[in-house]
Structure formats: structure tokens, C-alpha cells
Write a protein that holds these residues in place. Structure first.
Motif, PDB file in Angstrom:
ATOM      1  N   GLN A  86       0.746  -1.186   0.068  1.00 44.07           N
ATOM      2  CA  GLN A  86      -0.024   0.011   0.024  1.00 44.07           C
ATOM      3  C   GLN A  86       0.933   1.441  -0.106  1.00 44.07           C
ATOM      4  N   HIS A  87       0.382   2.173  -0.992  1.00 48.17           N
ATOM      5  CA  HIS A  87       1.267   3.380  -1.002  1.00 48.17           C
ATOM      6  C   HIS A  87       0.786   4.714  -0.104  1.00 48.17           C
ATOM      7  N   TYR A  88       1.461   5.376   0.502  1.00 51.90           N
ATOM      8  CA  TYR A  88       1.092   6.393   1.298  1.00 51.90           C
ATOM      9  C   TYR A  88       1.106   7.707   0.447  1.00 51.90           C
ATOM     10  N   LYS A  89       0.205   8.284  -0.240  1.00 46.21           N
ATOM     11  CA  LYS A  89       0.062   9.315  -1.136  1.00 46.21           C
ATOM     12  C   LYS A  89      -0.223  10.720  -0.582  1.00 46.21           C
ATOM     13  N   GLU A  90       0.209  10.849   0.758  1.00 45.92           N
ATOM     14  CA  GLU A  90       0.041  12.357   1.507  1.00 45.92           C
ATOM     15  C   GLU A  90       1.471  12.995   1.525  1.00 45.92           C
ATOM     16  N   CYS A  91       2.439  12.424   1.088  1.00 47.26           N
ATOM     17  CA  CYS A  91       3.816  13.140   0.905  1.00 47.26           C
ATOM     18  C   CYS A  91       4.762  12.160   0.100  1.00 47.26           C
ATOM     19  N   LEU A  92       5.813  12.790  -0.466  1.00 44.70           N
ATOM     20  CA  LEU A  92       6.619  11.811  -1.029  1.00 44.70           C
ATOM     21  C   LEU A  92       7.637  11.198  -0.379  1.00 44.70           C
ATOM     22  N   SER A  93       8.163   9.873  -0.906  1.00 42.65           N
ATOM     23  CA  SER A  93       9.138   9.032  -0.220  1.00 42.65           C
ATOM     24  C   SER A  93      10.445   9.814  -0.005  1.00 42.65           C
TER      25      SER A  93
ATOM     26  N   TYR B 283       8.641   8.744   9.540  1.00 46.12           N
ATOM     27  CA  TYR B 283       7.979   8.224   8.561  1.00 46.12           C
ATOM     28  C   TYR B 283       6.060   8.071   8.760  1.00 46.12           C
ATOM     29  N   PRO B 284       5.761   7.624   7.563  1.00 47.87           N
ATOM     30  CA  PRO B 284       4.184   7.519   7.748  1.00 47.87           C
ATOM     31  C   PRO B 284       3.800   6.341   8.373  1.00 47.87           C
ATOM     32  N   SER B 285       4.409   5.733   9.308  1.00 49.82           N
ATOM     33  CA  SER B 285       4.389   4.427  10.029  1.00 49.82           C
ATOM     34  C   SER B 285       3.128   4.125  10.651  1.00 49.82           C
ATOM     35  N   HIS B 286       2.211   5.351  11.155  1.00 51.54           N
ATOM     36  CA  HIS B 286       0.881   5.231  11.911  1.00 51.54           C
ATOM     37  C   HIS B 286       0.061   5.888  11.092  1.00 51.54           C
ATOM     38  N   HIS B 287      -0.071   5.629   9.674  1.00 50.80           N
ATOM     39  CA  HIS B 287      -1.072   6.387   9.093  1.00 50.80           C
ATOM     40  C   HIS B 287      -2.489   5.608   9.062  1.00 50.80           C
ATOM     41  N   ARG B 288      -2.363   4.426   9.083  1.00 47.23           N
ATOM     42  CA  ARG B 288      -3.732   3.652   9.409  1.00 47.23           C
ATOM     43  C   ARG B 288      -4.176   3.497  10.874  1.00 47.23           C
TER      44      ARG B 288
ATOM     45  N   GLY C 279       7.698  22.022   6.403  1.00 47.72           N
ATOM     46  CA  GLY C 279       7.165  20.467   6.426  1.00 47.72           C
ATOM     47  C   GLY C 279       8.321  19.586   6.232  1.00 47.72           C
ATOM     48  N   LEU C 280       8.561  18.770   6.941  1.00 48.27           N
ATOM     49  CA  LEU C 280       9.557  17.581   7.068  1.00 48.27           C
ATOM     50  C   LEU C 280       8.993  16.137   6.629  1.00 48.27           C
ATOM     51  N   GLY C 281       7.457  16.097   6.679  1.00 48.61           N
ATOM     52  CA  GLY C 281       7.179  14.585   6.339  1.00 48.61           C
ATOM     53  C   GLY C 281       5.663  14.436   6.659  1.00 48.61           C
ATOM     54  N   PRO C 282       5.027  13.423   6.909  1.00 53.57           N
ATOM     55  CA  PRO C 282       3.528  13.269   7.265  1.00 53.57           C
ATOM     56  C   PRO C 282       3.207  14.407   8.281  1.00 53.57           C
ATOM     57  N   ASP C 283       2.070  14.948   7.858  1.00 53.94           N
ATOM     58  CA  ASP C 283       1.471  15.956   9.041  1.00 53.94           C
ATOM     59  C   ASP C 283       2.479  16.906   9.442  1.00 53.94           C
ATOM     60  N   GLY C 284       3.509  17.225   8.447  1.00 49.75           N
ATOM     61  CA  GLY C 284       4.630  18.025   8.602  1.00 49.75           C
ATOM     62  C   GLY C 284       5.645  17.651   9.482  1.00 49.75           C
ATOM     63  N   GLU C 285       5.607  16.472  10.263  1.00 49.14           N
ATOM     64  CA  GLU C 285       6.554  16.095  11.231  1.00 49.14           C
ATOM     65  C   GLU C 285       7.655  15.209  10.459  1.00 49.14           C
ATOM     66  N   LEU C 286       8.999  15.377  11.255  1.00 46.74           N
ATOM     67  CA  LEU C 286       9.922  14.627  10.953  1.00 46.74           C
ATOM     68  C   LEU C 286       9.713  13.259  11.175  1.00 46.74           C
TER      69      LEU C 286
ATOM     70  N   GLU D 297       4.073   0.484  11.180  1.00 48.19           N
ATOM     71  CA  GLU D 297       4.998  -0.221  10.265  1.00 48.19           C
ATOM     72  C   GLU D 297       5.897   0.496   9.678  1.00 48.19           C
ATOM     73  N   PHE D 298       7.145  -0.278   9.470  1.00 46.54           N
ATOM     74  CA  PHE D 298       8.098   0.180   8.587  1.00 46.54           C
ATOM     75  C   PHE D 298       7.735   0.641   7.161  1.00 46.54           C
ATOM     76  N   GLN D 299       8.460   1.587   6.789  1.00 47.67           N
ATOM     77  CA  GLN D 299       8.166   2.128   5.399  1.00 47.67           C
ATOM     78  C   GLN D 299       9.102   2.231   4.459  1.00 47.67           C
ATOM     79  N   CYS D 300       9.701   0.911   4.213  1.00 48.81           N
ATOM     80  CA  CYS D 300      11.188   0.776   3.369  1.00 48.81           C
ATOM     81  C   CYS D 300      10.762   0.145   2.210  1.00 48.81           C
ATOM     82  N   TYR D 301       9.561  -0.034   1.732  1.00 50.01           N
ATOM     83  CA  TYR D 301       9.244  -0.817   0.685  1.00 50.01           C
ATOM     84  C   TYR D 301       9.133  -0.273  -0.985  1.00 50.01           C
ATOM     85  N   ASP D 302       9.257   1.020  -0.872  1.00 54.21           N
ATOM     86  CA  ASP D 302       9.271   1.498  -2.233  1.00 54.21           C
ATOM     87  C   ASP D 302      10.562   1.127  -3.033  1.00 54.21           C
TER      88      ASP D 302
END
Length: 533
Positions: free
Chosen positions: A194-201, A253-258, A244-251, A270-275
Motif C-alpha cells: 500500500q502506498h502512502y500518497k500524502e507526501c513523497l518518499s 515516516y508515515p508509520s502510523h497512518h492507518r 514541512g518535514l514529512g507526514p503531517d509536517g513532522e520529521l 509499520e516500517f515504510q521501506c518498501y518502495d
């Protein structure tokens, strides 16, 4: 329904630090009123309601000489924390040529000024300003707000948001989204695909994936355009810029977006290292370390988003404590630190000559802090465990770029956390602030939620006091709940408590003196009526 905001100028109350303070009265029929910093509420107030009328009035008063309270024994307002309030996330329309809640925001700014708030925070969205084409910027809506804030006499802290939002729905720029449709690996991807599309990798920071430009180049151009467009406000009205440094502007990974499935227990994430790009960097790092099999992906036995850490990778004595665990967690965290360094160094070089201060936001991943592995922090990118301090590198990063750090969650106390998550926001906050103090990084605070939490105001005051020296505190966020009878009286008392001078007993006001002050106000009124959209 009508709101009246009435202000008096230069009404001296007999204390020098309050000598030029504006006195205000906000009258709402069947609603609320503020009189000499006292707030009363009646029926509910709606932030967005057709037919609501806001009436702003200014009452001119003559100066009155202060005859007492001139001695020592009080704390000057300048010694206290600077208080800001966040404006609505969707203050500017998606086409950037109009304002949402314009009349309500105007009345809100007046009310905040009368309360003694120093300024407001404004989220500026990449997906709105550079919406349709690379290098095509429209700042009109945000410039209009800057002018409103300047006219009221408040300061402005701008947050440059290079991420998207679901509530309200503010996606990344259309032209970036179109690129993502054919190149989904510009986004983070989890183990399930699953891709997280609210910020760039962060792995594409220096790759020419945006019409031949790298994201860092695009962010640089965005910041330069902002600097040029807002030059009349820089260093005067605009005093701070958050990057802005990442998801919700924070430094992080989007590890808790669900959300967790039960809606209660916060899982480890979850770790976000699969792209494709993250895996490529991991593969190279593993081969260089002499362990190519370690570069095939993230930990195979790590839990999923909403699972607790009581099995697999994060258990005591499990893989996180092995040589492989150290290899992966060090690499994962260093990638995040490098991303933060690129963004903050970009900001420091761009805004270094403007007189504004650059900030970055670090999350408070406090769930499972009481365990040895600190899994919520590890999946978010902070290699912080019982065996090592993961926030030393973060503080070093901010110090190196001469940036100040924003920490949320200053309204959270351990007493109100669920026992099953072994959470400790207080201990985590203390750890991060200790690292900042060691490296000379100034800290600013925020609350965790737009809805007040139990004991929130008392916890904020606790964090603002004692040995903690904070640069400023931003209260999130203006809107329907903020001005409701369930919240605004408590916020008003909170503001008063921050600005309350510490007086000797013989400096206390004489009974009836406060009422007498009201008679000093003379009537030279001007009124402006605004029909809410």
C-alpha cells in the motif's frame, strides 16, 4: 445571531506592563461575552453558519496615569512564553483566490488580540499554491490573510506544508499526483504494497522525478517564491517559518497512518521501506556492509500497524537487539535524519537573511515508551531504545542548521494514557528536551489535538513552567470547537494564567478598582458589520 468585538486602546490599569493593554468586550446574543478578560457563555456558537453577523467595534479611551504597582515583585510579560493560535487548516480555498470562514477569522483575530495572544500560525499548502503546474504559484489567498493579521497587530508564524491532508481534503499538487499515477514509487510503500500518497518518499529527495527536477529543487523554488512574495511581511509580521518535514509536517515516516482496528489500542505501526527507491538504497547499504541478504526488505517478523509488540521483532531479546536489527534500524533512522538535514539546510540558506526564525516539527511517539524496544518510535524512524538515545542525532541536526524544534503533545500527561500501551508522553518529552538543552536547541510547544484532552491546560502550564525554557507555544486550532462554550472559557482562563503578573500582597488591586476602570472608557465608537458566508 450577532457577535460584537469592542476594543479600547491605551486604557492604563495602574500596572506598567498592562498600561497599554487593550480591554475587550465580546457580546453574543444567546452566546458569549468577554468583559475585562472575563468570559461568559450562553448557547452554542457555530463557526460556519449562514446568517451569522459579526460586528467589530473599537472604543477609544483616554490614557489614565498609573499611580501604584510600579515596584518590583512581578514577572514581566516579556519573560513569559509567546502564545500563538493556529488558524483553520482550510483557511484558504483550494483555488487560492478566496478565503474560507473569512468573517469568522476576522472576528477571531480581533478576539485573540484582545485576549493578549501574540500571533497566529498559518498552514500554507503546496497543493494549493503550486496546484496545477510546476513553478506556477498563486499566493493571493495567503497574502490576504497576512494583510488581515498585520492590520490587527498580531504576529504570523507560517507553516510550509509539503504534505497532503485528508481532513480537510487537501491533496498534493495536481501535477505531482499525475506523476504519481504512472510512477507510484515516488510515494512511501509498506510491506503489504500500500502506498502512502500524502507526501513523497524521502528516497526521491535528490532524484529528478518531478518533470526533470528533484523534490529538493522544487521545494527550494517554492521557498524562494514565498520569500519574494511575502517580503513586505518578513521579519516584521512574519516572525517564524516551519518547514514541512514529512507526514503531517513532522520529521517521521508515515508509520502510523492507518487507524487501529479496535479504535483504542495504538499499535506499533509499520516500517515504510518498501518502495523501489528505498529498497534500492537498502540493498546498496547491505552489500557495502558485507551482508547482501539484509538488503532484501524490512524485518520479516515485525508486527502490522495495529498490533502490539508482544511477538516477533520487538520482543525483549528478539531481532531488534541482534546485529541485523542494529544494521536495519541504524540505516532506517539515518535516512530520515539525512532527509531532515536536506530540508532544514535548504530553509536556513533561503531564509537566513530575512529576520525570521526557521522551525521544524518532531513527533511525540509516546506509545510503548515503557517497553525496552520503543517500537512506535522505531517504525517512525527514531532509533531510541532502552539501549541508546535516539534523539541526540535529532538535536544535533537542528543545532547544525540553527533551527528551533517544535514538540507537540504538551497537553498530554501519563495519568490519562491507556495502561495497555505502556505510554509515557511526559518521559519522552523530557528526554527530547534534555537532548535539545544539551545541544543548545530552543524548543517550542504545541498541543496534541484540536479537541481538548483531560487535564490538558494544566499539563501545558506545567510544561511551560519550571526549568523548561520554551520559545513559544502554539495552541491548535481555531474553528468551531475552539470558540464553543465547551472550550473558549477554559482557553481564556489559560491565556490569563500565562499573562498573570506575580504580585506582592500589597500590589494586589483594591476592591472595586477593576469596576472603576470601566468608567474610564469614553465612547468614540466605530462599527463594522460583516455577513458570514
Amino acid at each position: 445571531m450577532e457577535i460584537s468585538v469592542i476594543g479600547s486602546s491605551q486604557a492604563k490599569l495602574g500596572m506598567p506592563e498592562l498600561g497599554n493593554r487593550e480591554l475587550g468586550f465580546i457580546n453574543l446574543k444567546d452566546g458569549f461575552r468577554v468583559s475585562n478578560d472575563r468570559v461568559c457563555f450562553g448557547k452554542n456558537i457555530r463557526w460556519k453558519k449562514a446568517g451569522m453577523r459579526f460586528t467589530l467595534r473599537a472604543i477609544q479611551s483616554e490614557p489614565v496615569q498609573a499611580e501604584k504597582h510600579s515596584g518590583a515583585g512581578r514577572r514581566s510579560k516579556s519573560d513569559g512564553v509567546r502564545l500563538f493560535v493556529g488558524l483553520p487548516l482550510d483557511a484558504v480555498s483550494k483555488d487560492c483566490n478566496s478565503l474560507n470562514h473569512a468573517r469568522a477569522i476576522a472576528a477571531g483575530l480581533k478576539a485573540l488580540k484582545l485576549l493578549g495572544v501574540e500571533g497566529v500560525e498559518l498552514p500554507v499548502w503546496w497543493g494549493i499554491v503550486e496546484k496545477d503546474a510546476a513553478g506556477k504559484y498563486d499566493w493571493s489567498g495567503y497574502l490576504a490573510i497576512a494583510e488581515m493579521v498585520q492590520k490587527v497587530g498580531l504576529k504570523l508564524h507560517v507553516t510550509l506544508c509539503f504534505h497532503g491532508s485528508t481532513k480537510p481534503n487537501i491533496p498534493l499538487p495536481n501535477w505531482v499526483t499525475r506523476i504519481g499515477e504512472s510512477q507510484p514509487n515516488i510515494y512511501f510503500k509498506d510491506r503489504s504494497g500500500q502506498h502512502y500518497k500524502e507526501c513523497l518518499s524521502l528516497a526521491v529527495d535528490n532524484l529528478p522525478v518531478l518533470d526533470g527536477k528533484t523534490p529538493i529543487q522544487v521545494y527550494q523554488s517554492f521557498c524562494e517564491s514565498f520569500k519574494s512574495s511575502f517580503s513586505p511581511f518578513m521579519g516584521s509580521t512574519i516572525t517564524g517559518i516551519s518547514m514541512g518535514l514529512g507526514p503531517d509536517g513532522e520529521l517521521r515516516y508515515p508509520s502510523h497512518h492507518r487507524l487501529s482496528s479496535d479504535g483504542k489500542t495504538q499499535g506499533v505501526g509499520e516500517f515504510q521501506c518498501y518502495d523501489q527507491n528505498m529498497l534500492s538504497v537498502l540493498k546498496q547499504h547491505a552489500e557495502a556492509s558485507g551482508n547482501p541478504l539484509w538488503g532484501l526488505g524490512g524485518p520479516h517478523d515485525a508486527p502490522t500497524y495495529d498490533q502490539p509488540p508482544f511477538s516477533g521483532f520487538f520482543m525483549d531479546g528478539a531481532s531488534w537487539e541482534s546485529p541485523y536489527g542494529d544494521f536495519f534500524l541504524s540505516w532506517y533512522s539515518k535516512q530520515l535524519m539525512a532527509h531532515g538535514d536536506r530540508i532544514l539546510s535548504l530553509a536556513s540558506s533561503t531564509f537566513g537573511d530575512t529576520g525570521v526564525t526557521v522551525y521544524g516539527k518532531v513527533p511525540l511517539m509516546h506509545s510503548w515508551y515503557g517497553t525496552r524496544s520503543h517500537p512506535s518510535e522505531l517504525t517512525a524512524g527514531f532509533y531510541n531504545t532502552a539501549k541508546g538515545d535516539g534523539y541526540e542525532p535529532v538535536a544535533e541536526l537542528f543545532a547544525r542548521n540553527s533551527c528551533k524544534m517544535i514538540l507537540p503533545g504538551m497537553d498530554l500527561s501519563d495519568a490519562y494514557q491507556p495502561n495497555e500501551t505502556h505510554s509515557s508522553p511526559e518521559l519522552l518529552l523530557a528526554q527530547i528536551m534534555a537532548a535539545c538543552k544539551k545541544h543548545g536547541v530552543q524548543v517550542s510547544g504545541q498541543n496534541s489535538s484540536e479537541s481538548a484532552v483531560l487535564g490538558g491546560f494544566e499539563q501545558i502550564k506545567k510544561n511551560l513552567g519550571g526549568d523548561n525554557v520554551l520559545d513559544l507555544f502554539t495552541y491548535q486550532r481555531m474553528g468551531a470547537y475552539f470558540f464553543s462554550p465547551d472550550h473558549f472559557p477554559s482557553f481564556t482562563e489559560f491565556v490569563r494564567s500565562l499573562n498573570q503578573p506575580e504580585l506582592h500582597s500589597d500590589d494586589l488591586p483594591i476592591a472595586g478598582e477593576e469596576e472603576g476602570t470601566q468608567s474610564m472608557i469614553t465612547s468614540q465608537e466605530s462599527s463594522v458589520s460583516m455577513q458570514a458566508a
